[in-house]
Design an enzyme around this catalytic site. Structure first.
Site, PDB file in Angstrom:
ATOM      1  N   SER A 125      -2.341   0.360   9.677  1.00 41.97           N
ATOM      2  CA  SER A 125      -1.056   0.189  10.362  1.00 41.97           C
ATOM      3  C   SER A 125      -0.663  -1.099  10.196  1.00 41.97           C
ATOM      4  CB  SER A 125      -1.333   0.561  11.912  1.00 41.97           C
ATOM      5  OG  SER A 125      -1.183   2.055  12.340  1.00 41.97           O
ATOM      6  N   SER A 126      -0.561  -1.490   9.161  1.00 45.58           N
ATOM      7  CA  SER A 126       0.255  -2.791   8.992  1.00 45.58           C
ATOM      8  C   SER A 126       1.569  -2.656   9.160  1.00 45.58           C
ATOM      9  CB  SER A 126      -0.229  -3.631   7.633  1.00 45.58           C
ATOM     10  OG  SER A 126       0.133  -2.667   6.337  1.00 45.58           O
ATOM     11  N   SER A 127       2.064  -1.629   8.615  1.00 48.79           N
ATOM     12  CA  SER A 127       3.547  -1.344   8.810  1.00 48.79           C
ATOM     13  C   SER A 127       3.999  -1.255  10.248  1.00 48.79           C
ATOM     14  CB  SER A 127       3.854   0.032   8.046  1.00 48.79           C
ATOM     15  OG  SER A 127       3.692   0.075   6.873  1.00 48.79           O
ATOM     16  N   ASP A 171       0.734   5.642  15.296  1.00 45.62           N
ATOM     17  CA  ASP A 171       0.430   4.361  14.868  1.00 45.62           C
ATOM     18  C   ASP A 171       1.367   3.500  15.870  1.00 45.62           C
ATOM     19  OD1 ASP A 171      -0.698   5.566  12.870  1.00 45.62           O
ATOM     20  OD2 ASP A 171       0.226   4.737  11.397  1.00 45.62           O
ATOM     21  N   TYR A 220       2.002  12.195   1.474  1.00 48.04           N
ATOM     22  CA  TYR A 220       2.110  12.078   2.928  1.00 48.04           C
ATOM     23  C   TYR A 220       3.196  13.002   3.436  1.00 48.04           C
ATOM     24  CZ  TYR A 220       2.356  10.786   7.949  1.00 48.04           C
ATOM     25  OH  TYR A 220       2.360  10.894   9.203  1.00 48.04           O
TER      26      TYR A 220
HETATM   27  C1  GLA Z   1      -0.306   7.444   9.104  1.00 49.61           C
HETATM   28  C2  GLA Z   1       0.971   7.831   9.806  1.00 49.61           C
HETATM   29  C3  GLA Z   1       0.556   8.638  11.135  1.00 49.61           C
HETATM   30  C4  GLA Z   1      -0.500   9.543  11.047  1.00 49.61           C
HETATM   31  C5  GLA Z   1      -1.686   8.911  10.133  1.00 49.61           C
HETATM   32  C6  GLA Z   1      -2.485  10.217   9.769  1.00 49.61           C
HETATM   33  O1  GLA Z   1      -0.988   6.191   9.378  1.00 49.61           O
HETATM   34  O2  GLA Z   1       1.856   6.545  10.211  1.00 49.61           O
HETATM   35  O3  GLA Z   1       1.726   8.794  12.022  1.00 49.61           O
HETATM   36  O4  GLA Z   1       0.197  10.690  10.605  1.00 49.61           O
HETATM   37  O5  GLA Z   1      -1.068   8.902   8.845  1.00 49.61           O
HETATM   38  O6  GLA Z   1      -3.136  10.408  10.706  1.00 49.61           O
END
Ligand code: GLA
Length: 360
Positions: A125-127, A171, A220
């Site tokens: 979760s760097s974004s 995230d 994704y």
């Molecule tokens: C990314 C997305 C999240 C989640 C994950 C997978 O990190 O930002 O919202 O869907 O992938 O669980």
């Protein structure tokens, strides 16, 4: 230790910043690709994160400086162009759309310095950390009533409208609201969170596989579309409401995607219970099951990630899985307290490019 964004700002812009904010990364312990299906997730914040320092200007430009990316300038009113500066453009736009009556000081130009000790594009979760840190820094100047949930949703809007990932809310929510050393059980349908203590005598080890995520944005979004397609066929709002007994109405990859979401939601609930009972065995075995499902049914793993998890099982590590969106990036392991460094060495004996990210 994270480098100071204030120092970077002063060195580069030869001026003092007006506001500085930090946001941590996260590791998802269990529950991947369930959040955009209105399901359950269980992340926890990392000790690593991103710090930003900002100052208003009147140049009409975003001027940015990081230790990582080379782009340093973009017109504030230009369209997203695929560089990291889109995060700043997005943060300003979504903030002022939400609070149209504030001073809008930063709309005329902004200087931003960013420092990070979080690996980027790796499933930690760097974004979201960058989005939340930017919004926090802007809000320190504008002083609006920004609740944690609103903060998370604005950050998600940046992602949807400026970055192009149709992500769920996990995230941004854990980065905005999570508490260090607590797991955050998050029911994404009702937007309810519960903070839980971690295991008393076990810890989570987060390791980077050494492979960056590739094609992750388009794959994704493709997975998300597949889930929506499956829900339509099943005549339900989203896969949270799907049951194993409905699966015979689906075939091929849609069946596999739905089966992952149903089983992953079950696993998160079992892990919630296991954590409350301090039952690391059950938690760990669900982590391995989760990886298997992400690899076989959701098809977001890679040969390298699968081999790392296979090795972890051979070493009798209590639990292990890829974490986050997948397609490369990080793995998370559950292991006895104070054993992480030793376990990491064992793993690295076979996988030379592994690096230790964090121990929680
Ligand atoms: C990314 C997305 C999240 C989640 C994950 C997978 O990190 O930002 O919202 O869907 O992938 O669980």
């Amino acid at each position: 230790m994270i480098n100071s964004s204030i120092d970077l700002f002063e060195d580069f812009f030869r001026n003092e910043p007006e506001s500085t904010a930090f946001a941590s990364g996260r590791v998802n312990l269990i529950g991947d690709h369930t959040d955009y299906n209105s399901g359950f997730v269980m992340p926890t914040p990392l000790s690593l994160g991103i710090e930003v320092s900002i100052r208003k200007t009147r140049t009409g430009f975003i001027e940015g400086k990081t230790e990582l990316f080379k782009e340093t300038k973009s017109e504030i009113n230009s369209n997203a162009d695929g560089t990291w500066l889109d995060f700043i453009k997005g943060a300003i736009k979504v903030f002022y759309e939400e609070f149209p009556n504030c001073s809008k000081k930063l709309e005329e130009g902004i200087q931003v310095a960013v420092t990070s000790n979080l690996p980027s594009g790796s499933g930690v979760s760097s974004s979201a950390a960058l989005e939340i840190a930017l919004l926090r820094a802007i809000n320190k100047i504008e002083n609006q009533n920004l609740s944690e949930i609103k903060l998370a949703k604005l950050a998600q809007k940046i992602e949807h409208k400026f970055i192009g990932t149709l992500c769920g809310l996990m995230d941004q929510m854990v980065v905005a609201k999570g508490i260090m050393n607590k797991a955050m059980f998050f029911d994404t349908k009702y937007e309810k969170t519960v903070n839980l203590s971690l295991f008393s005598n076990f810890e989570f080890l987060i390791v980077h596989s050494g492979s960056q995520r590739s094609l992750s944005r388009s794959l994704y979004n493709e997975r998300r579309n597949e889930c929506e397609e499956a829900s339509k066929i099943l005549n339900i709002e989203n896969l949270r409401d799907a049951k194993f007994t409905m699966l015979d109405k689906l075939g091929g990859k849609l069946l596999k995607r739905a089966r992952h979401v149903i089983s992953e939601n079950e696993r998160v609930q079992i892990c919630l219970n296991a954590l409350q009972k301090n039952d690391n065995r059950t938690f760990g075995s669900k982590m391995y099951e989760s990886h298997h499902s992400l690899s076989n049914d959701y098809e977001v793993s890679s040969e390298l990630l699968d081999n790392i998890i296979k090795k972890a099982k051979l070493l009798n590590i209590t639990g292990g899985r890829l974490t986050g969106a997948g397609f490369g990036g990080c793995c998370v392991f559950l292991t006895e307290k104070n054993s992480s460094k030793k376990i990491f060495k064992f793993l690295r004996a076979d996988f030379k490019n592994l690096s230790l990210v964090d121990i929680i």
